[in-house]
Design a protein around this motif. Sequence first.
Motif, PDB file in Angstrom:
ATOM      1  N   MET A  43      37.095  36.306  38.509  1.00 18.16           N
ATOM      2  CA  MET A  43      37.814  37.511  38.062  1.00 18.16           C
ATOM      3  C   MET A  43      38.698  37.212  36.860  1.00 18.16           C
ATOM      4  O   MET A  43      38.709  37.948  35.872  1.00 18.16           O
ATOM      5  N   CYS A  57      43.079  44.469  45.865  1.00 20.67           N
ATOM      6  CA  CYS A  57      43.954  43.544  46.592  1.00 20.67           C
ATOM      7  C   CYS A  57      44.384  42.367  45.726  1.00 20.67           C
ATOM      8  O   CYS A  57      45.215  41.573  46.135  1.00 20.67           O
ATOM      9  N   SER A  67      40.268  40.918  50.302  1.00 19.14           N
ATOM     10  CA  SER A  67      40.124  41.863  51.411  1.00 19.14           C
ATOM     11  C   SER A  67      39.517  43.200  51.033  1.00 19.14           C
ATOM     12  O   SER A  67      38.925  43.862  51.864  1.00 19.14           O
ATOM     13  N   CYS A  68      39.659  43.612  49.766  1.00 17.06           N
ATOM     14  CA  CYS A  68      39.266  45.001  49.473  1.00 17.06           C
ATOM     15  C   CYS A  68      37.781  45.158  49.168  1.00 17.06           C
ATOM     16  O   CYS A  68      37.247  46.258  49.262  1.00 17.06           O
ATOM     17  N   LEU A  70      36.242  45.198  46.403  1.00 19.46           N
ATOM     18  CA  LEU A  70      35.946  46.043  45.253  1.00 19.46           C
ATOM     19  C   LEU A  70      35.496  45.215  44.055  1.00 19.46           C
ATOM     20  O   LEU A  70      34.856  45.727  43.137  1.00 19.46           O
ATOM     21  N   CYS A  71      35.817  43.938  44.082  1.00 23.69           N
ATOM     22  CA  CYS A  71      35.604  43.111  42.887  1.00 23.69           C
ATOM     23  C   CYS A  71      34.290  42.331  42.963  1.00 23.69           C
ATOM     24  O   CYS A  71      34.148  41.303  42.331  1.00 23.69           O
TER      25      CYS A  71
END
Length: 1008
Positions: A43, A57, A67-68, A70-71
């Motif tokens: 990232m 997150c 945790s999310c 999304l990435c």
Amino acid sequence: MTLISHDLGTPAPKPSSRNGEQTEVEVTIDGVKISVAEGTSVMRAAALAGVDVPKLCATDSLDPFGSCRLCLVEIDGRKGTPASCTTPCSPGMTVSTQTPKLERLRRGVMELYISDHPLDCLTCAANGDCELQDMSGAVGLRDVRYGYDGDNHLSLGKDTSNPYFTFDSSKCIVCNRCVRACEEIQGTFALTIEGRGFGSRVAAGFNGNFFDSPCVSCGACVQACPTATLTENTVIELGQPRRTVLTTCAYCGVGCSFKAEMQGETVVRMTPYKNGGANEGHSCVKGRFAWGYANHQDRQLEPMIRESITDEWKKVSFEEAIAFAAGKLQSIQSRHGKYSIGAITSSRCTNEEVFVVQKMVRAAFGNNNVDTCARVCHSPTGFGLSNAFGTSAGTQDFKSVEYADVILLIGANPTDAHPVFASRMKKRLREGAKLIVVDPRKIDLVKTAHIEASGFLQLKPGTNVAIINSLAHVIVTEGLADTTFIAERCEPSEYAVWSEFVSREENSPEAMEAHTGVPAAQVREAARLFATGGNGAIYYGLGVTEHSQGSTMVMGMANLAMATGNLGRDGVGVNPLRGQNNVQGSCDMGSFPHELPGYRHVSDDATRTMFEQLWGTVIQSEPGLRIPNMFDTAIDGNFKGLFVHGEDIAQSDPNTAHVESALSAMECVIVQDLFLNETARFAHVFFPGTSFLEKDGTFTNAERRINRVRPAMRPQTGKHEWQIVCELANALGHPMAYNESSEIMDEIAALTPTFKGVSFARLDEEGSVQWPCNDANPNGTPIMHKEKFVRGLGKFTPTPYVPTEEKSTRKFPLLLTTGRILSQYNVGAQTRRTKNVAWHAEDLLEIHPSDALERGVRDGEEVTISSRVGNTVLRAQITERVAPGVVYTTFHYPISGANVITTDNSDWATNCPEYKVTAVQVSPGRSAATAELDHPAHRLSALVRMANQIARQFAADSSLDAVKATVAHLERFWEHEMRVDLAQAVEAGSITVDDVVVEAVRRLTVHA
Ligand code: SF4
Ligand code: SF4
Ligand code: SF4
Ligand code: FES
């Protein structure tokens, strides 16, 4: 310099040393090749390559959590879609961040979040500043297939217990950023995720209420929250800010950089600046939230004069006030000579303001009678470090603590007094560094969440030098000294004398145990750990300097650092934690009576000539009066006029009765301040001061970092403080004029070798710089004494322990020591005028259970504290934080009168008062022996407590809003009506104290 910092998603990997080599790896992201340090996340590498991966997150101030989901990215040769925030780059990796599969997955994740989120974006306080909103747009979410009617968290309530921010659980996406911020950045561990799966929710402490939890209101969780779940109350009330000004906190010597986020001339919030050298994006409750005093109703915005201190103040124009003040000062000098007036500068003011005050004294008063409030805090630091190393400043920058292996913390309580630095220190301790605490009181760092000191030397107040000598004794006699460092860097003959001195049996831990009360075995163990544990760093505070042997102790610590080779590199050093925001700067700017700016003695002809040529005047070659000498000379009748710049000496200096006698003996006291403080009761001229939000200048923090203080709003008084000082100097006959405060810094740089490379333009370009900054150190100096000491070879000095004259006796068997609490600052002039009073509404006396039992003292009840010089009344708090025989209090409230009982003993070298040791007796209640407690100030103090009780009574059966309103009324009531007009009326004899009680109850009833 840009104020918008791009969030790179995850932190950079930490090198083993500050400039340590890091292996690079090359990766390709969406076709862009980039080389990054090994350990960098995909990232972060993507962000560095200009490719933003959606995230919720992750943030670059916290370790990745993953945790999310999304990435997600796709990596050639790897199965699945790993999270880019938790995946480190490896050599040759090829990454795709935008594929149809990823877009579909991300939309699915966002659908789930949005299906359980209040759809009130247009009226939400975070509208326009919400990462959830941004990510919905980034993934192109247009619809939620599951609808909004399933199980959800939308009815969860709000926690408004914290005075400064609101927790709206219904908007929480359980990204854990707040929990991690509290743990990783602040180090308090106040938050947790309770429950599992769908039932997971953020909880504060055990009660689920922020105010009653261990939360210290630093704001890190609010800063980290990507949604409107944690939001500043000012943002909820006022809306989003429209413009930003980068400036510096005006509280403690950490010197945190903040963005003042504004709507017109109104502050919406202060957010810590990620690129701030001192704080790196962190804050404490004072800098983050306690700025409301700047607009408090007590603020004085107009000049005032009066012939006598019993007269009413008369508001006048600046011209009239300046002419009045100049006339008084000239009249005094014509009758009592030119040495009969002087000035005291303030460490709360900017370098530029301090510089012009000392210039006015030297050029317009024609003497060197200028001293600074640093006299009463860190003057021994200047003396001791200059003696050992050749310059009076701390040796390291704050970042250095990240490389320390053993931290020796002496007479300092950073979690209360220097909170942002404390968080950096705690982080290093959680990484495994060892801690040795030397303090009469069990400060939080002795044992706190995930930290336990390896050594706690709980010495008796006043025995610092005995401890430092016995630590050195062990190191020298057990052959643990760094002989290579000593041979290469220090004066050999001085070392021989010193090592013979500390080796004497009289300095052994066993011999000193009788003085210090610390078991010898503990001292030996601590000494061995410090000498052999790797990089050893000494941090210290006022618990070192405010003693009769303050300067001796500073030299003792310098000896210890040299003997163990702990100087001149990262992770080591002798580091004073400065109290006020600009203690370092006020000393640098020549506000001592014997030194011109840059610590050059007034007797030095070449230096004086330089100043005389530029200023067109003659400078006296003899040092002027120190603050205590000014008071003594005033009482003798030979010192008649004083300009007090931003310092409340009637409250902050020891032996209040003596200070008040001195002020009463003067013909002209000029006070320049935000408020009519205690000193103003003795003043004839009042010049209104400017808050840090209006100032234009620089502060220099404890690590010698010169930070810009930029005006977020126009001066509410119509004039900058330096302009008023220049106009007074002009009226006294010495022309002083600048168009901008940058011109004052230019003059400082022209006259001061260590500031030669400093200018506003440079600070605006680079953010901050640490002095010395000159031809030899063009980029400033984060760490001093790298190759050699400023004085050449380091100087060891024998430091014999001389017990203080302030001894406990049968009549005064306890030793009182003092300190600060997190929510309040110094004499409380600022913090008492903010909602910080919610945490600390009065000063308390900490007393050990055995001492309390012996005296019949009960927790929460009033006790009388008597010393050789006075008496006061405080409420008792029974605690084992203090050892038997020791009592402790803070000094944030004038009515507590802590300095009514402190003596005028002082450091032998610098006259720094011995605030930290006062022999006292404590007795329950208002003892008959304290007749003077009938003084209105003490009666009013009782009244304040009574008002507090009434407030609690109202609060018990009222709604939260009613409680808040009551508290707000009380704050106004205490601070304004009680302190100002009622107290003055009593003093003036126009009403009695009993009338005040009746009136107080009446007003309180009306308010409530
Ligand atoms: S304000 Fe600070 S201490 Fe309080 S919960 Fe948030 S991060 Fe933790
Ligand atoms: S309060 Fe904010 S930061 Fe904390 S878990 Fe909820 S959304 Fe995330
Ligand atoms: S640590 Fe000190 S400088 Fe930083 S925000 Fe707190 S009071 Fe201000
Ligand atoms: S940002 Fe990577 S999993 Fe949340």
